[in-house]
Design a protein around this motif. Structure first.
Motif, short mmCIF file in Angstrom:
data_model
loop_
_atom_site.label_atom_id
_atom_site.label_comp_id
_atom_site.label_asym_id
_atom_site.label_seq_id
_atom_site.Cartn_x
_atom_site.Cartn_y
_atom_site.Cartn_z
N MET A 1 79.84 87.37 10.14
CA MET A 1 79.12 87.93 11.55
C MET A 1 80.76 87.67 12.14
O MET A 1 81.30 88.70 13.54
CB MET A 1 78.21 87.74 11.78
CG MET A 1 77.46 87.55 13.37
SD MET A 1 77.60 90.03 13.64
CE MET A 1 77.08 90.22 15.25
N ASP A 2 81.38 86.75 11.80
CA ASP A 2 82.93 86.55 13.18
C ASP A 2 83.65 87.28 12.99
O ASP A 2 84.30 87.81 13.70
CB ASP A 2 82.66 84.76 13.14
CG ASP A 2 83.09 84.39 11.82
OD1 ASP A 2 82.76 85.17 10.98
OD2 ASP A 2 84.31 83.71 11.67
N PHE A 36 72.94 91.89 10.30
CA PHE A 36 74.00 90.12 10.99
C PHE A 36 72.96 89.63 12.11
O PHE A 36 72.03 89.98 12.11
CB PHE A 36 74.58 91.44 11.75
CG PHE A 36 75.64 92.51 11.44
CD1 PHE A 36 76.41 91.76 10.52
CD2 PHE A 36 75.87 93.52 11.54
CE1 PHE A 36 77.30 92.69 9.40
CE2 PHE A 36 76.24 94.63 10.03
CZ PHE A 36 76.95 93.79 9.26
N PRO A 37 73.34 88.79 12.60
CA PRO A 37 72.42 86.99 13.17
C PRO A 37 72.17 88.63 14.65
O PRO A 37 73.35 90.25 15.11
CB PRO A 37 73.27 86.29 13.41
CG PRO A 37 74.79 86.50 12.01
CD PRO A 37 74.78 87.59 12.17
N GLY A 40 75.00 86.11 18.65
CA GLY A 40 75.70 85.47 18.31
C GLY A 40 76.82 85.74 19.11
O GLY A 40 77.40 86.64 19.80
N TYR A 52 82.81 80.09 16.72
CA TYR A 52 82.03 81.53 15.94
C TYR A 52 80.73 80.19 16.34
O TYR A 52 80.06 79.53 15.80
CB TYR A 52 81.50 81.66 15.06
CG TYR A 52 80.58 82.71 14.79
CD1 TYR A 52 80.29 84.52 15.45
CD2 TYR A 52 80.19 82.62 13.40
CE1 TYR A 52 79.28 84.41 14.89
CE2 TYR A 52 78.73 82.99 13.11
CZ TYR A 52 78.12 84.19 14.01
OH TYR A 52 77.17 85.39 13.71
N TYR A 53 79.86 80.88 16.98
CA TYR A 53 78.52 80.21 17.36
C TYR A 53 77.34 81.55 16.85
O TYR A 53 77.73 82.66 16.92
CB TYR A 53 77.85 80.36 18.82
CG TYR A 53 76.44 80.14 18.65
CD1 TYR A 53 76.23 79.32 18.47
CD2 TYR A 53 75.16 81.42 19.45
CE1 TYR A 53 74.67 78.71 19.25
CE2 TYR A 53 73.89 80.54 19.72
CZ TYR A 53 73.74 79.51 19.60
OH TYR A 53 72.50 79.47 19.55
N ASP A 54 76.30 80.92 15.64
CA ASP A 54 75.26 81.43 14.50
C ASP A 54 73.62 81.57 15.11
O ASP A 54 73.71 80.24 15.67
CB ASP A 54 75.85 81.15 13.25
CG ASP A 54 74.57 82.42 12.82
OD1 ASP A 54 73.61 83.03 13.46
OD2 ASP A 54 74.65 81.98 11.49
N GLU A 56 70.69 82.60 15.10
CA GLU A 56 70.21 82.70 13.81
C GLU A 56 69.61 80.76 13.55
O GLU A 56 68.25 80.52 13.96
CB GLU A 56 70.32 82.65 12.68
CG GLU A 56 70.85 85.13 12.97
CD GLU A 56 69.25 84.96 13.30
OE1 GLU A 56 68.22 84.80 12.86
OE2 GLU A 56 69.52 86.25 14.29
N THR A 57 70.46 80.23 13.35
CA THR A 57 71.12 78.83 12.78
C THR A 57 71.45 77.78 13.83
O THR A 57 71.37 76.45 13.82
CB THR A 57 72.60 78.56 11.59
OG1 THR A 57 73.32 78.50 12.29
CG2 THR A 57 71.74 79.34 10.68
N ARG A 58 71.56 78.46 14.63
CA ARG A 58 72.06 77.91 16.51
C ARG A 58 73.06 76.81 15.58
O ARG A 58 73.19 75.61 16.70
CB ARG A 58 70.80 77.01 16.96
CG ARG A 58 69.62 77.67 17.73
CD ARG A 58 68.47 76.83 18.01
NE ARG A 58 68.76 75.56 18.86
CZ ARG A 58 69.12 76.36 20.76
NH1 ARG A 58 68.87 77.64 20.85
NH2 ARG A 58 69.66 75.21 21.34
N THR A 59 74.30 76.79 14.89
CA THR A 59 75.57 76.38 14.76
C THR A 59 76.46 76.18 15.09
O THR A 59 76.88 77.77 15.81
CB THR A 59 75.32 76.40 13.03
OG1 THR A 59 74.94 77.56 12.74
CG2 THR A 59 74.36 75.29 13.15
#
Length: 343
Positions: A1-2, A36-37, A40, A52-54, A56-59
């Motif tokens: 996604m990034d 995709f998320p 993000g 990169y911030y996801d 969906e997983t908050r990571t």
């Protein structure tokens, strides 16, 4: 996604002037079915993807780092900002979905950019909000002065209160946080973004059925700023005769640029002397190259590496931009006009 976010940035104008540095944050929120998320963002230090911030997983997923970067930013602080930003997107999406009677394929984006000048002083901050790939409004902040531009039909009175709140958040929260993260990343990645790689330049002439082509190619250079000029008999060829000139990325983090002059058959009897010059931060002096004739095979080793890196990027840009940025724009029909009128 990034990678999607990175490709979208190719359409964003060059952020920082030569010698200065910028941090760019591009956030995307997608409402409806998507592989995709839904939420993000990506951080770019100058033109280097660093984070990169996801949603969906908050990571947070770091990119290209060779040292520990845990102290570059406060994760808890960013997560709080993330939650506020996602909540804002959800609220906007709910309003738009109700007005348009559509809940699928809505794409919202927010771009935030801050700069440090070459003397280390704070530069501008730019914030843009977009829907379905088009900019809705833009807020610029420089020297404690705001400039606002909007494509909506809202009156000054309607905008006054939310705009004042937005200005306060930008000046007191977003601007200092962005500048501090930019400074921290520069401490860690300074060697990476300040590196200088010399361009490889060739000037080639090849035959065409309609005449011939003179092509000046510079590739493998970093940073991105370059001045490439094609000369005919010692005089610069006018821009209206030149095609190309776009800056394209190579897969190794460097860049390339090509400028092309088409010569018609009836003009081939005219004798001209062609040269090409390149000016770049990595060069002590202007680099000048003379014309070579392309017999077909000598060009392949040069273009093979260039095209091999460019074509995948071009294909990905076309696919991703059509699929994400202009999300179902044909199916939506007049949705954009309705959206602008209702904001």
């Amino acid at each position: 996604m990034d990678r999607i976010f990175l490709l979208l940035l190719l359409s964003v104008p060059a952020a920082a002037p030569k010698g200065s540095h910028s941090l760019l944050m591009l956030t995307t929120y997608i409402e409806g079915q998507t592989p995709f998320p839904h939420f993000g963002y990506v951080f770019m230090l100058d033109d280097v993807k660093v984070l990169y911030y996801d949603g969906e997983t908050r990571t947070f997923i770091r990119r290209g780092n060779t040292t520990n970067e845990d102290e570059v930013f406060d994760s808890a602080e960013l997560l709080t900002i993330n939650d506020q930003t996602e909540r804002s997107f959800r609220e906007k999406s709910a309003v738009v979905a109700q007005k348009l009677n559509q809940t699928d394929g809505l794409v919202f984006q927010k771009l935030l950019l801050c700069e440090l000048k070459d003397n280390g002083e704070p530069g501008q901050m730019v914030t843009r909000f977009g829907f379905q790939g088009s900019t809705i409004d833009e807020l610029q902040y420089l020297d404690k002065t705001f400039t606002y531009d909007s494509t909506t039909n809202e009156t000054v009175q309607m905008l006054k209160m939310p705009l004042e709140n937005s200005k306060w958040r930008h000046e007191k929260v977003c601007y200092p946080v962005c500048l501090q993260i930019l400074k921290n990343f520069l401490e860690k990645r300074g060697n990476q973004v300040n590196r200088k790689v010399k361009p490889k330049v060739r000037l080639l002439q090849s035959d065409l059925s309609s005449g011939s082509r003179v092509s000046c190619l510079a590739t493998g250079f970093y940073p991105r700023h370059i001045n490439l000029t094609l000369f005919r008999d010692g005089q610069p060829v006018s821009d209206d005769e030149i095609t190309g000139g776009d800056l394209l990325p190579n897969d190794d983090g460097t860049y390339q640029m090509r400028k092309i002059l088409e010569i018609r058959k009836e003009e081939q009897g005219e004798k001209h002397n062609y040269t090409c010059t390149a000016t770049h931060l990595s060069l002590d002096n202007k680099l000048e190259v003379k014309l070579e004739y392309d017999h077909g095979t000598p060009l392949k080793p040069v273009l093979g590496s260039v095209l091999g890196s460019v074509l995948p990027v071009v294909v990905l840009v076309m696919v991703i931009v059509v699929a994400v940025v202009i999300w179902r724009v044909r199916k939506a029909g007049k949705m954009w006009v309705k959206f602008v009128n209702m904001i």
